[in-house]
Design a protein around this motif. Structure first.
Motif, PDB file in Angstrom:
ATOM      1  N   VAL A 150      19.104  32.151 -24.882  1.00 45.55           N
ATOM      2  CA  VAL A 150      20.064  32.888 -24.069  1.00 45.55           C
ATOM      3  C   VAL A 150      19.416  33.919 -23.160  1.00 45.55           C
ATOM      4  CG1 VAL A 150      22.010  32.525 -25.615  1.00 45.55           C
ATOM      5  CG2 VAL A 150      20.488  34.467 -26.018  1.00 45.55           C
ATOM      6  N   GLU A 151      18.178  34.321 -23.475  1.00 42.02           N
ATOM      7  CA  GLU A 151      17.502  35.294 -22.620  1.00 42.02           C
ATOM      8  C   GLU A 151      15.992  35.116 -22.720  1.00 42.02           C
ATOM      9  OE1 GLU A 151      18.417  39.418 -22.161  1.00 42.02           O
ATOM     10  OE2 GLU A 151      20.363  39.205 -23.172  1.00 42.02           O
ATOM     11  N   GLU A 152      15.314  35.508 -21.657  1.00 39.02           N
ATOM     12  CA  GLU A 152      13.857  35.645 -21.659  1.00 39.02           C
ATOM     13  C   GLU A 152      13.554  37.052 -21.186  1.00 39.02           C
ATOM     14  OE1 GLU A 152       9.838  33.907 -19.420  1.00 39.02           O
ATOM     15  OE2 GLU A 152      11.751  32.869 -19.174  1.00 39.02           O
ATOM     16  N   MET A 153      12.635  37.727 -21.860  1.00 34.78           N
ATOM     17  CA  MET A 153      12.340  39.108 -21.488  1.00 34.78           C
ATOM     18  C   MET A 153      10.900  39.464 -21.823  1.00 34.78           C
ATOM     19  SD  MET A 153      14.430  41.223 -24.468  1.00 34.78           S
ATOM     20  CE  MET A 153      15.972  40.472 -23.958  1.00 34.78           C
ATOM     21  N   THR A 154      10.467  40.594 -21.288  1.00 39.09           N
ATOM     22  CA  THR A 154       9.143  41.111 -21.595  1.00 39.09           C
ATOM     23  C   THR A 154       9.211  41.969 -22.861  1.00 39.09           C
ATOM     24  OG1 THR A 154       9.421  43.149 -20.343  1.00 39.09           O
ATOM     25  CG2 THR A 154       8.621  41.208 -19.130  1.00 39.09           C
ATOM     26  N   PRO A 155       8.075  42.198 -23.515  1.00 43.78           N
ATOM     27  CA  PRO A 155       8.070  43.107 -24.662  1.00 43.78           C
ATOM     28  C   PRO A 155       8.563  44.504 -24.307  1.00 43.78           C
ATOM     29  CG  PRO A 155       6.088  41.777 -24.680  1.00 43.78           C
ATOM     30  CD  PRO A 155       6.775  41.491 -23.375  1.00 43.78           C
ATOM     31  N   ASP A 156       8.215  44.996 -23.127  1.00 44.15           N
ATOM     32  CA  ASP A 156       8.679  46.329 -22.727  1.00 44.15           C
ATOM     33  C   ASP A 156      10.200  46.380 -22.640  1.00 44.15           C
ATOM     34  OD1 ASP A 156       6.153  47.392 -22.630  1.00 44.15           O
ATOM     35  OD2 ASP A 156       5.917  47.130 -20.462  1.00 44.15           O
ATOM     36  N   THR A 157      10.803  45.326 -22.089  1.00 40.10           N
ATOM     37  CA  THR A 157      12.261  45.275 -22.021  1.00 40.10           C
ATOM     38  C   THR A 157      12.870  45.270 -23.412  1.00 40.10           C
ATOM     39  OG1 THR A 157      12.174  44.069 -19.924  1.00 40.10           O
ATOM     40  CG2 THR A 157      14.244  43.961 -21.164  1.00 40.10           C
ATOM     41  N   ALA A 158      12.282  44.488 -24.316  1.00 39.26           N
ATOM     42  CA  ALA A 158      12.799  44.417 -25.687  1.00 39.26           C
ATOM     43  C   ALA A 158      12.673  45.761 -26.387  1.00 39.26           C
ATOM     44  CB  ALA A 158      12.060  43.338 -26.468  1.00 39.26           C
ATOM     45  N   ARG A 159      11.528  46.429 -26.203  1.00 39.50           N
ATOM     46  CA  ARG A 159      11.360  47.745 -26.829  1.00 39.50           C
ATOM     47  C   ARG A 159      12.368  48.734 -26.271  1.00 39.50           C
ATOM     48  NH1 ARG A 159       5.643  46.342 -27.184  1.00 39.50           N
ATOM     49  NH2 ARG A 159       5.410  46.759 -24.955  1.00 39.50           N
ATOM     50  N   GLY A 160      12.605  48.654 -24.971  1.00 35.39           N
ATOM     51  CA  GLY A 160      13.571  49.560 -24.353  1.00 35.39           C
ATOM     52  C   GLY A 160      14.985  49.313 -24.825  1.00 35.39           C
ATOM     53  N   ALA A 161      15.306  48.032 -25.083  1.00 33.10           N
ATOM     54  CA  ALA A 161      16.656  47.699 -25.542  1.00 33.10           C
ATOM     55  C   ALA A 161      16.905  48.182 -26.957  1.00 33.10           C
ATOM     56  CB  ALA A 161      16.878  46.192 -25.446  1.00 33.10           C
ATOM     57  N   GLY A 162      15.848  48.146 -27.792  1.00 27.30           N
ATOM     58  CA  GLY A 162      15.921  48.705 -29.135  1.00 27.30           C
ATOM     59  C   GLY A 162      17.103  48.219 -29.945  1.00 27.30           C
ATOM     60  N   MET A 163      17.884  49.162 -30.434  1.00 27.33           N
ATOM     61  CA  MET A 163      18.997  48.854 -31.320  1.00 27.33           C
ATOM     62  C   MET A 163      20.077  48.016 -30.638  1.00 27.33           C
ATOM     63  SD  MET A 163      18.398  49.736 -34.348  1.00 27.33           S
ATOM     64  CE  MET A 163      20.048  49.333 -34.931  1.00 27.33           C
ATOM     65  N   SER A 164      20.222  48.175 -29.322  1.00 28.54           N
ATOM     66  CA  SER A 164      21.253  47.366 -28.645  1.00 28.54           C
ATOM     67  C   SER A 164      20.918  45.890 -28.710  1.00 28.54           C
ATOM     68  CB  SER A 164      21.408  47.824 -27.190  1.00 28.54           C
ATOM     69  OG  SER A 164      20.225  47.567 -26.453  1.00 28.54           O
ATOM     70  N   LEU A 165      19.620  45.548 -28.633  1.00 33.54           N
ATOM     71  CA  LEU A 165      19.204  44.151 -28.753  1.00 33.54           C
ATOM     72  C   LEU A 165      19.444  43.656 -30.172  1.00 33.54           C
ATOM     73  CD1 LEU A 165      17.804  41.722 -27.384  1.00 33.54           C
ATOM     74  CD2 LEU A 165      15.632  42.656 -28.159  1.00 33.54           C
ATOM     75  N   ILE A 166      19.112  44.485 -31.152  1.00 31.93           N
ATOM     76  CA  ILE A 166      19.335  44.110 -32.550  1.00 31.93           C
ATOM     77  C   ILE A 166      20.822  43.883 -32.809  1.00 31.93           C
ATOM     78  CG2 ILE A 166      19.220  44.937 -34.942  1.00 31.93           C
ATOM     79  CD1 ILE A 166      16.633  46.387 -34.145  1.00 31.93           C
ATOM     80  N   ASN A 167      21.639  44.791 -32.332  1.00 29.79           N
ATOM     81  CA  ASN A 167      23.081  44.671 -32.562  1.00 29.79           C
ATOM     82  C   ASN A 167      23.679  43.462 -31.855  1.00 29.79           C
ATOM     83  OD1 ASN A 167      23.119  46.969 -34.163  1.00 29.79           O
ATOM     84  ND2 ASN A 167      23.545  48.331 -32.449  1.00 29.79           N
ATOM     85  N   LYS A 168      23.129  43.140 -30.694  1.00 34.03           N
ATOM     86  CA  LYS A 168      23.702  42.038 -29.910  1.00 34.03           C
ATOM     87  C   LYS A 168      23.301  40.687 -30.461  1.00 34.03           C
ATOM     88  CE  LYS A 168      24.122  40.356 -25.127  1.00 34.03           C
ATOM     89  NZ  LYS A 168      23.689  40.586 -23.714  1.00 34.03           N
ATOM     90  N   TYR A 169      22.038  40.538 -30.852  1.00 31.20           N
ATOM     91  CA  TYR A 169      21.542  39.221 -31.231  1.00 31.20           C
ATOM     92  C   TYR A 169      21.037  39.105 -32.670  1.00 31.20           C
ATOM     93  CZ  TYR A 169      21.552  38.239 -26.210  1.00 31.20           C
ATOM     94  OH  TYR A 169      21.920  38.051 -24.907  1.00 31.20           O
ATOM     95  N   LEU A 170      20.472  40.168 -33.202  1.00 33.89           N
ATOM     96  CA  LEU A 170      19.734  40.050 -34.455  1.00 33.89           C
ATOM     97  C   LEU A 170      20.408  40.729 -35.636  1.00 33.89           C
ATOM     98  CD1 LEU A 170      16.183  40.821 -33.015  1.00 33.89           C
ATOM     99  CD2 LEU A 170      17.303  38.616 -33.243  1.00 33.89           C
ATOM    100  N   GLY A 171      21.518  41.384 -35.398  1.00 34.66           N
ATOM    101  CA  GLY A 171      22.164  42.154 -36.458  1.00 34.66           C
ATOM    102  C   GLY A 171      22.826  41.288 -37.516  1.00 34.66           C
TER     103      GLY A 171
END
Length: 242
Positions: A221-242
């Motif tokens: 569903v998405e491709e991103m850089t490590p910096d983007t993932a680190r910046g997303a932090g908890m929002s990324l976890i809550n959206k996809y990995l929670g």
């Protein structure tokens, strides 16, 4: 040279699954030569199915899989494992009644007639994980979980593959063991290895990888850089990995 030949792994339009059902749909991802790529997602997203499809353990229904430019879709798993792709599976799956070195040598079984190459690969594993050299005659059952993970990664390296596939290498490991595994994967990147890393832990993936793909419900569903993932932090976890 074709674009596909410049990639260690190139997957396009891949559908695969079990029985009558597709677990993964229209998967497209690539790993450049010498690149480390992360595949993140929750349990049940289809990440392991992608790895098993590359190894020929699940027959695809549609799409292409190329390893270093070679079409592996119709290839038998044992042929894929002969230097094209190798996997360190979740749970490690070692032969616990065999020694550390016997488990390692099984990874390079197809190279048994090239003793010099086997010895070079074995030396590179012991350089990566010095503790294993001291344990080479020890039964694998006597190792800690972190040490067993080192053996699983070393066994993968012994086949000298074009693409290394790792399935959740941080699962059930202590923080110290996770750090050892992460530093080993970073070292492999420096050596020019091509890696596809399946993970749920964003911190592990962002330390190791050059790019990240996010999977959920059998799709990328998405491709991103490590910096983007680190910046997303908890929002990324809550959206996809929670």
């Amino acid at each position: 040279m074709s674009t596909a030949a410049t990639h260690a792994l190139d997957i396009a339009g891949l559908n695969a699954g079990y029985g009558r059902f597709d677990v993964i749909r229209d998967i497209a991802l690539r790993v450049g030569k010498g690149e480390a790529v992360g595949l993140l997602g929750p349990n049940g997203a289809g990440k392991t199915t992608v790895l098993r499809s590359v190894m020929g353990l699940i027959r695809q229904r549609r799409g292409t899989i190329r390893v270093a430019g070679t079409d592996v879709v119709a290839m038998a798993p044992f042929r894929i494992a002969r230097g094209l792709a190798a996997m360190a599976p979740e749970g490690r799956r070692l032969f616990l009644d065999q020694t550390v070195e016997d488990n390692l040598l099984l990874g390079g079984l197809h190279l048994r007639r090239d003793a010099a190459r086997q010895e070079r690969l074995l030396a590179s594993v012991y350089e990566l994980f010095p503790v294993l050299k001291g344990y080479r005659r020890r039964l694998s059952a006597a190792l800690s979980g972190g040490e067993q993970q080192m053996v699983a990664i070393g066994r993968m390296l012994m086949s000298d593959p074009e693409i290394m596939l790792l399935d959740e290498p941080s699962v059930a490991l202590s923080p110290v063991a996770v750090d050892i595994v992460v530093r080993a994967l970073i070292e492999l990147r420096k050596r020019g290895a091509s890696i596809l890393l399946v993970e749920q832990r964003i911190d592990v993936a962002t330390r190791v990888c050059d790019r990240l793909y996010i999977m959920t419900h059998g799709e990328v569903v998405e491709e991103m850089t490590p910096d983007t993932a680190r910046g997303a932090g908890m929002s990324l976890i809550n959206k996809y990995l929670g």
